[in-house]
Structure formats: C-alpha cells, structure tokens
Design a protein around this motif. Sequence first.
Motif, PDB file in Angstrom:
ATOM      1  N   ASN A 197      -4.873  -1.645   9.013  1.00 20.94           N
ATOM      2  CA  ASN A 197      -4.624  -2.991   8.500  1.00 20.94           C
ATOM      3  C   ASN A 197      -4.450  -4.004   9.624  1.00 20.94           C
ATOM      4  O   ASN A 197      -4.913  -5.138   9.526  1.00 20.94           O
ATOM      5  CB  ASN A 197      -3.399  -3.015   7.588  1.00 20.94           C
ATOM      6  CG  ASN A 197      -3.702  -2.504   6.207  1.00 20.94           C
ATOM      7  OD1 ASN A 197      -4.857  -2.473   5.780  1.00 20.94           O
ATOM      8  ND2 ASN A 197      -2.672  -2.094   5.503  1.00 20.94           N
ATOM      9  N   LEU A 223       0.216   3.263  -3.364  1.00 23.97           N
ATOM     10  CA  LEU A 223      -0.617   4.447  -3.128  1.00 23.97           C
ATOM     11  C   LEU A 223       0.209   5.700  -2.851  1.00 23.97           C
ATOM     12  O   LEU A 223      -0.346   6.772  -2.662  1.00 23.97           O
ATOM     13  CB  LEU A 223      -1.578   4.183  -1.962  1.00 23.97           C
ATOM     14  CG  LEU A 223      -2.493   2.975  -2.112  1.00 23.97           C
ATOM     15  CD1 LEU A 223      -3.351   2.801  -0.868  1.00 23.97           C
ATOM     16  CD2 LEU A 223      -3.348   3.071  -3.351  1.00 23.97           C
ATOM     17  N   MET A 243       0.830  -1.203   0.000  1.00 23.56           N
ATOM     18  CA  MET A 243       0.000   0.000   0.000  1.00 23.56           C
ATOM     19  C   MET A 243       0.863   1.252   0.000  1.00 23.56           C
ATOM     20  O   MET A 243       0.558   2.222  -0.688  1.00 23.56           O
ATOM     21  CB  MET A 243      -0.950  -0.012   1.199  1.00 23.56           C
ATOM     22  CG  MET A 243      -2.088  -0.991   1.049  1.00 23.56           C
ATOM     23  SD  MET A 243      -3.179  -1.030   2.481  1.00 23.56           S
ATOM     24  CE  MET A 243      -4.023   0.554   2.298  1.00 23.56           C
ATOM     25  N   VAL A 290      -2.565   3.835   8.166  1.00 25.26           N
ATOM     26  CA  VAL A 290      -2.985   2.675   7.371  1.00 25.26           C
ATOM     27  C   VAL A 290      -2.499   1.384   8.023  1.00 25.26           C
ATOM     28  O   VAL A 290      -3.219   0.387   8.051  1.00 25.26           O
ATOM     29  CB  VAL A 290      -2.466   2.805   5.917  1.00 25.26           C
ATOM     30  CG1 VAL A 290      -2.552   1.484   5.171  1.00 25.26           C
ATOM     31  CG2 VAL A 290      -3.241   3.890   5.179  1.00 25.26           C
ATOM     32  N   ASP A 327     -12.868   0.340   5.148  1.00 25.65           N
ATOM     33  CA  ASP A 327     -12.929   1.303   4.053  1.00 25.65           C
ATOM     34  C   ASP A 327     -13.406   2.663   4.543  1.00 25.65           C
ATOM     35  O   ASP A 327     -12.888   3.703   4.114  1.00 25.65           O
ATOM     36  CB  ASP A 327     -13.847   0.798   2.937  1.00 25.65           C
ATOM     37  CG  ASP A 327     -13.290  -0.419   2.212  1.00 25.65           C
ATOM     38  OD1 ASP A 327     -12.111  -0.765   2.440  1.00 25.65           O
ATOM     39  OD2 ASP A 327     -14.048  -1.025   1.432  1.00 25.65           O
ATOM     40  N   PHE A 367      -6.824   2.082  -4.090  1.00 27.69           N
ATOM     41  CA  PHE A 367      -6.818   1.004  -3.101  1.00 27.69           C
ATOM     42  C   PHE A 367      -7.925  -0.002  -3.387  1.00 27.69           C
ATOM     43  O   PHE A 367      -7.699  -1.214  -3.396  1.00 27.69           O
ATOM     44  CB  PHE A 367      -6.985   1.582  -1.685  1.00 27.69           C
ATOM     45  CG  PHE A 367      -7.334   0.559  -0.650  1.00 27.69           C
ATOM     46  CD1 PHE A 367      -6.411  -0.381  -0.232  1.00 27.69           C
ATOM     47  CD2 PHE A 367      -8.608   0.513  -0.095  1.00 27.69           C
ATOM     48  CE1 PHE A 367      -6.728  -1.332   0.715  1.00 27.69           C
ATOM     49  CE2 PHE A 367      -8.936  -0.432   0.857  1.00 27.69           C
ATOM     50  CZ  PHE A 367      -7.997  -1.352   1.261  1.00 27.69           C
ATOM     51  N   GLN A 388      -6.290   8.008  -3.979  1.00 31.03           N
ATOM     52  CA  GLN A 388      -5.675   6.874  -3.289  1.00 31.03           C
ATOM     53  C   GLN A 388      -6.727   5.840  -2.896  1.00 31.03           C
ATOM     54  O   GLN A 388      -6.495   4.638  -3.004  1.00 31.03           O
ATOM     55  CB  GLN A 388      -4.929   7.352  -2.047  1.00 31.03           C
ATOM     56  CG  GLN A 388      -3.645   8.084  -2.335  1.00 31.03           C
ATOM     57  CD  GLN A 388      -3.053   8.700  -1.090  1.00 31.03           C
ATOM     58  OE1 GLN A 388      -3.773   9.210  -0.224  1.00 31.03           O
ATOM     59  NE2 GLN A 388      -1.728   8.664  -0.990  1.00 31.03           N
ATOM     60  N   GLU A 407      -7.617  -3.934  -4.476  1.00 29.74           N
ATOM     61  CA  GLU A 407      -8.274  -4.981  -3.698  1.00 29.74           C
ATOM     62  C   GLU A 407      -9.315  -5.729  -4.538  1.00 29.74           C
ATOM     63  O   GLU A 407      -9.803  -6.777  -4.123  1.00 29.74           O
ATOM     64  CB  GLU A 407      -8.980  -4.376  -2.479  1.00 29.74           C
ATOM     65  CG  GLU A 407      -8.043  -3.831  -1.430  1.00 29.74           C
ATOM     66  CD  GLU A 407      -7.575  -4.899  -0.487  1.00 29.74           C
ATOM     67  OE1 GLU A 407      -8.410  -5.637   0.053  1.00 29.74           O
ATOM     68  OE2 GLU A 407      -6.354  -5.007  -0.305  1.00 29.74           O
TER      69      GLU A 407
END
Length: 130
Positions: free
Chosen positions: A66, A52, A48, A62, A99, A114, A110, A118
């Motif tokens: 995660n 991103l 990521m 992030v 999300d 993302f 971004q 995904e």
Amino acid sequence: MKNTLLILIFLAVVTGSSAQSMGVTDDGLDKVVLAVDLDGLAMANLEMKRELKLTEDQYNKVARVNELRFTKMVEAEHTYAANDILRSNSVRKIHIQCDQTLKDVLDEQQMRQFLELEGRFHMQLMSENE
C-alpha cells in the motif's frame, strides 16, 4: 375536511419544531473520529486488516504494498495532472501491478474480497485477458 387539514398542519408544525430542538446524536462519534490522526494510507491498512482478517505477516506485507501504491499514485497525479487519459492509464497500471503483488500475499478469498471492496473485481477479470 377543514378540521382534518388544520390538524395535519398543526401536527406538521409540532413535529418540525420538536425535530429541530433535538440534538445531533453522533456528536461524540464525530469527536472521536476527528481525534484520530490517520492519513489515507494508515486508514487503508487498518480497513484491510479488519475487513480481510489479515495475519500480522500479511498485514506487514500489505502495508508495504500500500505504501508503494500510494507513492506511485501521488507521482502519477503530479506527472499527468494535465492529461486525464494518461493519468487514468497510469493509475490502472499501478492497480494491476499492486494486485499482482497482493496475489502472492492474500489467499483467493481475501483477494476477491479486496477487489470487491475496491470496486475493481470486474476490472481484474478484464485485465487478465490483456
């Protein structure tokens, strides 16, 4: 005709034997990849960050999201191991919650990238209608 057929068979045999004698060209890369000791969470964070183009502040936020997402996913896998439908619904809810959190961290471009990475961009559009 027979000569052409014999030449083609000979060329196929020579090509096959020379191809088998060639070494695998990415052995070095395989060794480097196997030497890196990253779990799924760390790999997701690094991917990521790279894909991103996250700032350090974004990367830290992030990474926390995660970590929470991976923890919840493991819990859902164990809790609903016997029921595919409940597990699928639980995983979907986890994705939607994460999300929503990521929308506060990532800019619009971004976030779109993302979701495309995904493979859930269209799912996000459907979840907004619910």
